[in-house]
Design an enzyme around this catalytic site. Structure first.
Site, PDB file in Angstrom:
ATOM      1  CG  HIS A 101      -5.973 -34.828 -23.828  1.00  0.00           C
ATOM      2  ND1 HIS A 101      -4.788 -35.489 -23.930  1.00  0.00           N
ATOM      3  CD2 HIS A 101      -5.924 -33.824 -24.738  1.00  0.00           C
ATOM      4  CE1 HIS A 101      -4.036 -34.906 -24.845  1.00  0.00           C
ATOM      5  NE2 HIS A 101      -4.695 -33.904 -25.354  1.00  0.00           N
ATOM      6  CG  ASP A 104      -5.591 -38.367 -21.987  1.00  0.00           C
ATOM      7  OD1 ASP A 104      -5.944 -38.715 -23.123  1.00  0.00           O
ATOM      8  OD2 ASP A 104      -4.863 -37.385 -21.743  1.00  0.00           O
ATOM      9  CD  GLU A 232       0.753 -28.512 -27.254  1.00  0.00           C
ATOM     10  OE1 GLU A 232       0.259 -28.716 -26.138  1.00  0.00           O
ATOM     11  OE2 GLU A 232       1.144 -29.426 -28.001  1.00  0.00           O
ATOM     12  CD  GLU A 268       4.583 -31.297 -29.038  1.00  0.00           C
ATOM     13  OE1 GLU A 268       3.514 -31.355 -28.446  1.00  0.00           O
ATOM     14  OE2 GLU A 268       4.910 -32.062 -29.964  1.00  0.00           O
ATOM     15  CG  HIS A 271       3.606 -29.053 -31.884  1.00  0.00           C
ATOM     16  ND1 HIS A 271       2.539 -28.785 -31.075  1.00  0.00           N
ATOM     17  CD2 HIS A 271       3.599 -30.398 -32.074  1.00  0.00           C
ATOM     18  CE1 HIS A 271       1.904 -29.912 -30.776  1.00  0.00           C
ATOM     19  NE2 HIS A 271       2.553 -30.905 -31.365  1.00  0.00           N
ATOM     20  CG  ASP A 296       3.593 -30.180 -24.414  1.00  0.00           C
ATOM     21  OD1 ASP A 296       3.511 -29.874 -23.205  1.00  0.00           O
ATOM     22  OD2 ASP A 296       2.620 -30.613 -25.068  1.00  0.00           O
ATOM     23  CG  ASP A 307       3.556 -34.155 -33.309  1.00  0.00           C
ATOM     24  OD1 ASP A 307       4.639 -33.784 -32.855  1.00  0.00           O
ATOM     25  OD2 ASP A 307       2.470 -34.015 -32.711  1.00  0.00           O
ATOM     26  CG  ASP A 309       4.468 -36.305 -29.917  1.00  0.00           C
ATOM     27  OD1 ASP A 309       4.856 -35.164 -30.199  1.00  0.00           O
ATOM     28  OD2 ASP A 309       3.260 -36.604 -29.775  1.00  0.00           O
ATOM     29  CG  ASP A 339       2.747 -34.230 -25.870  1.00  0.00           C
ATOM     30  OD1 ASP A 339       2.468 -35.439 -25.976  1.00  0.00           O
ATOM     31  OD2 ASP A 339       2.111 -33.334 -26.442  1.00  0.00           O
TER      32      ASP A 339
HETATM   33  C1  XLS Z   1      -0.604 -33.066 -30.269  1.00  0.00           C
HETATM   34  C2  XLS Z   1      -0.480 -32.222 -29.104  1.00  0.00           C
HETATM   35  C3  XLS Z   1      -1.347 -32.608 -27.925  1.00  0.00           C
HETATM   36  C4  XLS Z   1      -1.438 -31.489 -26.919  1.00  0.00           C
HETATM   37  C5  XLS Z   1      -2.539 -31.621 -25.926  1.00  0.00           C
HETATM   38  O1  XLS Z   1       0.166 -32.991 -31.208  1.00  0.00           O
HETATM   39  O2  XLS Z   1       0.877 -32.186 -28.759  1.00  0.00           O
HETATM   40  O3  XLS Z   1      -0.910 -33.783 -27.337  1.00  0.00           O
HETATM   41  O4  XLS Z   1      -0.234 -31.336 -26.224  1.00  0.00           O
HETATM   42  O5  XLS Z   1      -3.779 -31.723 -26.535  1.00  0.00           O
HETATM   43 CA    CA Z   2       1.877 -31.290 -27.026  1.00  0.00          CA
HETATM   44 CA    CA Z   3       3.160 -33.374 -30.546  1.00  0.00          CA
END
Ligand code: XLS
Ligand code: CA
Ligand code: CA
Length: 442
Positions: A101, A104, A232, A268, A271, A296, A307, A309, A339
């Site tokens: 991003h 970042d 996404e 993702e 998600h 992702d 989430d 991750d 991610d």
């Molecule tokens: C958040 C998202 C984010 C996207 C990019 O849940 O996964 O990280 O991948 O903005």
């Molecule tokens: Ca993501």
């Molecule tokens: Ca995520």
């Protein structure tokens, strides 16, 4: 220049029997699977935000990991150190791609002009490092959710001025994505949703998001961006209801607004499960619409409703993911972006390497297994046979569109009640998968 990840060697493939934790057991970058080396199929990417920025802070406590890299955080000195760390990290792991991003990369200033100058500066440095290390940009994006001005959304904001600010961030993020030859550009609608319909004109907000995306496509193409735009999908968090709920919803939106030629889906895993789907379902929906763009690669925890991750470790899931990908001939511009973040108590630099080794090995196993399933052929054969009544006679006429409802009715009335439907053989097929996964070593 001294190393940041001191004491961590180049991570090499040592094979399934190795007990060296800092080695790959299954990811052998040059091993050819089906027609290509693993590295080309998988295109692993490092997510700048989790890896170079996030420290494990949550709403109950501050971070547990130190990512200052000996610099004062929120300074350009820190931004440069993160670049040094990122390239050393990717190099040691043999990861070829990264994603970011805008914010970042540099600390966001109060004045967007200053932020943009900082982005110009840091991307000059990143570009030189990319050349030096042979690394590439999988995709870039703008963070349109962190800044408090986006509390009511960015493209879906009630304020035209905030909408313009989002446009300015997207424009700059596209500029630097093109500058770094990115293969993709992502829209994740973190705040593009609503909490209550009492204060929301949903149709107006959706129209506006589409307007912003059209502007982004026009601008991106005008400056030479030839890669894919991605949506996404995510159903919730941070908003109660997000507009890009799942892949089917996002594709419906893209088609409705005429964006489907330029956009694909970035699926993702976490998600997908938040939306109440399997990861595989989301991949299939994207693939069957020719819109499987990028992935992702993480996983959630089915006992937790948010989430998480996590780094992917469930080999059954990575196998099914790669099976979907291979079935459609692979990802064109996309790749597998981790991610994903270390668990909060895994707070050392060494843990960052273990996490990537885990994820990369899990996907290496995934592609090895997926290739086995395809080469074995029993699953594909079953599917062909299952629908074979549509290959001839009345079935063929249905598929070709020649048959009418009246014709089918006459056919049915003449033939009488069909004999019992054939078995779906689910358990038999699941058993074949387990046999292929576990019958011999990888
Ligand atoms: C958040 C998202 C984010 C996207 C990019 O849940 O996964 O990280 O991948 O903005
Ligand atoms: Ca993501
Ligand atoms: Ca995520």
């Amino acid at each position: 220049m001294s190393e940041i990840f001191e004491g961590i060697p180049q991570i090499k493939y040592e094979g399934p029997q190795s007990k060296n934790p800092l080695s790959f057991k299954f990811y052998d970058a040059d091993r050819v699977v089906l027609d290509k080396p693993m590295r080309e199929h998988l295109r692993f990417a490092m997510a700048w935000w989790h890896n170079m920025c996030a420290t494990g802070a949550d709403m109950f406590g501050v971070g547990t990991a130190d990512k200052s890299f000996d610099a004062c955080v929120k300074t350009m000195e820190h931004a440069y150190k993160k670049v040094d760390a990122a390239f050393e990290f990717m190099n040691k792991l043999g990861i070829e791609y990264f994603c970011f991003h805008d914010v970042d990369l540099v600390p966001e200033a109060d004045d967007i002009n200053i932020t943009n100058t900082r982005l110009d500066e840091i991307t000059d440095y990143i570009k030189a490092k990319m050349l030096q290390y042979g690394k590439k940009l999988l995709w870039g994006t703008a963070n349109l959710f962190g800044n408090p001005i986006y509390m009511n959304g960015a493209g879906s904001s009630d304020s035209a001025q905030i909408f313009c600010f989002a446009a300015a961030q997207i424009k700059k993020a596209l500029d630097i994505t093109v500058k770094l030859k990115g293969r993709g550009y992502v829209f994740w609608g973190g705040r593009e949703g609503y909490e209550t319909l009492l204060n929301t004109d949903m149709k107006f907000e959706l129209d506006n998001i589409a307007r912003l995306m059209h502007m982004a496509v026009d601008y991106g193409r005008s400056i030479g961006f030839t890669g894919d735009f991605y949506i996404e999908p995510k159903p919730k968090e941070p908003m109660k209801h997000q507009y890009d709920y799942d892949t089917a919803t996002a594709i419906g939106f893209l088609k409705e607004y005429g964006l489907d030629k330029d956009f694909k889906i970035n699926v993702e895993a976490n998600h997908a499960t938040l939306a109440g789907h399997t990861f595989r379902h989301e991949l299939r929906v994207a693939a069957m619409n020719n819109m499987l763009g990028s992935i992702d690669a993480n996983q959630g925890d089915l006992l937790l409703g948010w989430d998480t991750d996590e780094f992917p470790y469930d080999v059954y899931e990575t196998t099914m993911c790669m099976y979907e990908v291979l079935k459609v001939g692979g990802l064109k511009n996309g790749g597998l972006n981790f991610d994903a973040k270390n668990r909060r108590p895994s707070n050392t630099f060494e843990d960052m390497f273990y996490a990537f080794i885990l994820g990369m090995d899990a996907y290496a196993l995934g592609i090895i297994n997926a290739a086995k399933i395809l080469e074995d052929g029993r699953i594909e054969e079953f599917l062909l046979q299952r629908y074979s009544s549509y290959n001839e006679g009345i079935g063929k006429r249905i598929v070709s569109g020649e048959a009418t409802l009246a014709e089918l009715s006459s056919f049915a009335c003449e033939k009488g009640a069909p004999s019992r439907a054939q078995s779906g053989r689910q358990e038999k097929l699941q058993s074949i998968i387990n046999q292929l996964l576990f019958s011999k070593t990888q």
